[in-house]
Design an enzyme around this catalytic site. Structure first.
Site, PDB file in Angstrom:
ATOM      1  N   TYR A 142     -18.641   3.252  11.779  1.00 54.26           N
ATOM      2  CA  TYR A 142     -18.337   4.266  10.782  1.00 54.26           C
ATOM      3  C   TYR A 142     -17.647   5.481  11.410  1.00 54.26           C
ATOM      4  CZ  TYR A 142     -20.916   2.446   6.732  1.00 54.26           C
ATOM      5  OH  TYR A 142     -21.343   1.722   5.652  1.00 54.26           O
ATOM      6  N   LYS A 212     -25.783  -8.245  17.079  1.00 49.69           N
ATOM      7  CA  LYS A 212     -24.893  -9.398  17.150  1.00 49.69           C
ATOM      8  C   LYS A 212     -24.507  -9.516  18.629  1.00 49.69           C
ATOM      9  CE  LYS A 212     -22.434 -12.572  15.106  1.00 49.69           C
ATOM     10  NZ  LYS A 212     -23.020 -13.816  14.598  1.00 49.69           N
ATOM     11  N   ASP A 244     -26.437 -12.150  11.268  1.00 48.90           N
ATOM     12  CA  ASP A 244     -26.210 -13.214  10.275  1.00 48.90           C
ATOM     13  C   ASP A 244     -27.509 -13.944   9.967  1.00 48.90           C
ATOM     14  OD1 ASP A 244     -26.141 -14.137  12.888  1.00 48.90           O
ATOM     15  OD2 ASP A 244     -24.518 -15.569  12.571  1.00 48.90           O
ATOM     16  N   ASP A 268     -26.240  -0.899   6.536  1.00 48.13           N
ATOM     17  CA  ASP A 268     -25.638  -0.709   5.218  1.00 48.13           C
ATOM     18  C   ASP A 268     -25.707  -2.021   4.436  1.00 48.13           C
ATOM     19  OD1 ASP A 268     -24.099   0.542   3.161  1.00 48.13           O
ATOM     20  OD2 ASP A 268     -22.336  -0.523   3.902  1.00 48.13           O
ATOM     21  N   ASP A 272     -28.592  -3.251   1.214  1.00 44.46           N
ATOM     22  CA  ASP A 272     -28.203  -3.694  -0.137  1.00 44.46           C
ATOM     23  C   ASP A 272     -28.830  -5.053  -0.431  1.00 44.46           C
ATOM     24  OD1 ASP A 272     -26.560  -1.448  -0.521  1.00 44.46           O
ATOM     25  OD2 ASP A 272     -25.020  -2.640  -1.541  1.00 44.46           O
TER      26      ASP A 272
END
Ligand code: IPM
Ligand code: MG
Length: 377
Positions: A142, A212, A244, A268, A272
């Site tokens: 970001y 990751k 993942d 983020d 959700d």
């Protein structure tokens, strides 16, 4: 006691859900003998329309002066054509950065009364669900270097991109290019890790660190720092999971998680996903904290322009954000519990806003939901 709260309601459903949270705070004030003073300031698209700037200095100053900030939501189709620094989303990103709010707490809780609203099979949520996502909020992709560039004859004038091309021994095709950079320092990783381990100690003593590291250098550093920090928290169990796989495990067996700690971008996305397990993104609050008591509190949902101004939005995420504000910034635990209990009672009695409505429930609008929850305090 008197408390100063900056209110930045923003765009879309932001103002209407924030109004209900303020209604509930006022009732808490009456019940417990506190005075909440509100300083309302423009942010996002609303601020662009009247000042040309999504985050006017006056708004930042008001937040800095306050004991805590209640934030609504920003963005909408009216400002979708704007680019970069001028976009409404810049307001919340810059606020987080300028206020040093690096730790984002996003609880995903399934209220017993709402287990039928979850898309997951009932067996998976029989015992409810209580996950806390600790998202790093002021670093990562970001905030790392970003840009756009033109590539001509395999070369570009952009310094960073040009270095990447040389480093990777690439010969990119001509045309436009764009890049964002994931970038973390050891100390940024360490401090979010400290938040996660400390939170886990107050819960079920388990941290899953999501990265990751099979691909990313930043993730390898992340994992190493989490491992070394773990030595200071031997009573907390630490597990690592690839992002993942974590996305899959959240659906397969959500109850295996207690605290999830992860980077800005993965947090983020996963928050959700986790919100949907609870039945509606309209239910989930968040707290953004730094080193002191100050915090910014906001629903994790966005501005939902399609339902704005129609008295359809679920104010619960904003009301629960206000409860987090009471707990974390004002250290008013009884008051926070009272607000959360009022939300539970509202649900237990069968009241539902349209997003979580079932055939048998009593459908109410945004304002009525706020009135009822305030009355249950
Ligand atoms: C969130 C939002 C923001 C983010 C957007 C509005 C910039 O999605 O708070 O989760 O990506 O952090
Ligand atoms: Mg988001």
């Amino acid at each position: 006691m008197k408390y100063d709260i900056a209110v930045t309601a923003g765009d879309g459903i932001g103002p209407e859900v924030t109004d209900e949270a303020v209604k509930v705070l006022n009732r808490i004030g009456e019940r417990f003998g506190h005075v909440f003073r509100y300083d309302r300031k423009l942010v996002g698209g609303a601020a662009i329309d009247s000042t040309g700037n999504p985050l006017p200095d006056e708004t930042v100053d008001a937040c800095k002066r306050s004991d805590a900030t209640l934030f609504g939501a920003v963005g909408g189709p009216a400002w979708d054509g704007l680019r970069g620094e001028l976009r409404p989303e810049q307001a919340i990103l810059r606020l987080r950065k300028e206020l040093g709010l690096y730790a984002n707490l996003r609880p995903a809780i399934v209220f017993e009364e709402l287990s039928d609203a979850s898309p997951l099979k009932y067996e998976l949520l029989e015992e409810g669900l209580d996950i806390l996502i600790v998202r790093e909020l002021t670093g990562g992709i970001y905030f790392g270097p970003k840009g756009t560039a033109e590539i001509e004859n395999g070369r570009t004038k952009d310094g960073i991109l040009s270095a990447c091309i040389d480093e990777g021994n690439m010969r990119p095709a001509d045309g436009r290019a764009a890049y964002d950079t994931e970038f973390y320092t050891e100390s940024e990783i360490r401090r979010i890790g400290v938040t996660a381990f400390a939170m886990a100690r107050k819960r079920r003593n388990k941290v899953v660190s999501v990265d990751k590291s099979n691909v990313l250098e930043t993730s390898r550093l992340w994992r190493e720092i989490m491992e070394s920090l773990h030595e200071e928290y031997p009573d907390v169990k630490l597990e690592h999971m690839y992002a993942d796989n974590a996305a899959m495990q959240l659906i397969r067996d959500p109850n295996q998680f207690d605290v999830i700690v992860t980077s800005n971008m993965f947090g983020d996305i996963l928050s959700d996903e986790a919100s949907q397990i609870t039945g509606s993104i309209g239910m989930l609050p968040s707290a953004s904290l730094g080193d002191g008591n100050f915090g910014l509190y906001e629903p994790i949902h966005g501005s939902a322009p399609d339902i704005a101004g129609k008295d359809l939005a679920n104010p619960i995420a904003s009301i629960l954000s206000a409860a987090m504000l009471l707990r974390y910034s004002l250290s008013l635990a009884d008051e926070a519990n009272a607000a959360e209990a009022a939300v539970s009672k509202f649900l237990k009695k069968g009241f539902r806003t349209p997003d979580i409505c079932a055939d048998w429930s009593v459908r109410v609008g945004t304002r009525e939901a706020g009135d009822l929850i305030a009355d249950f305090i």
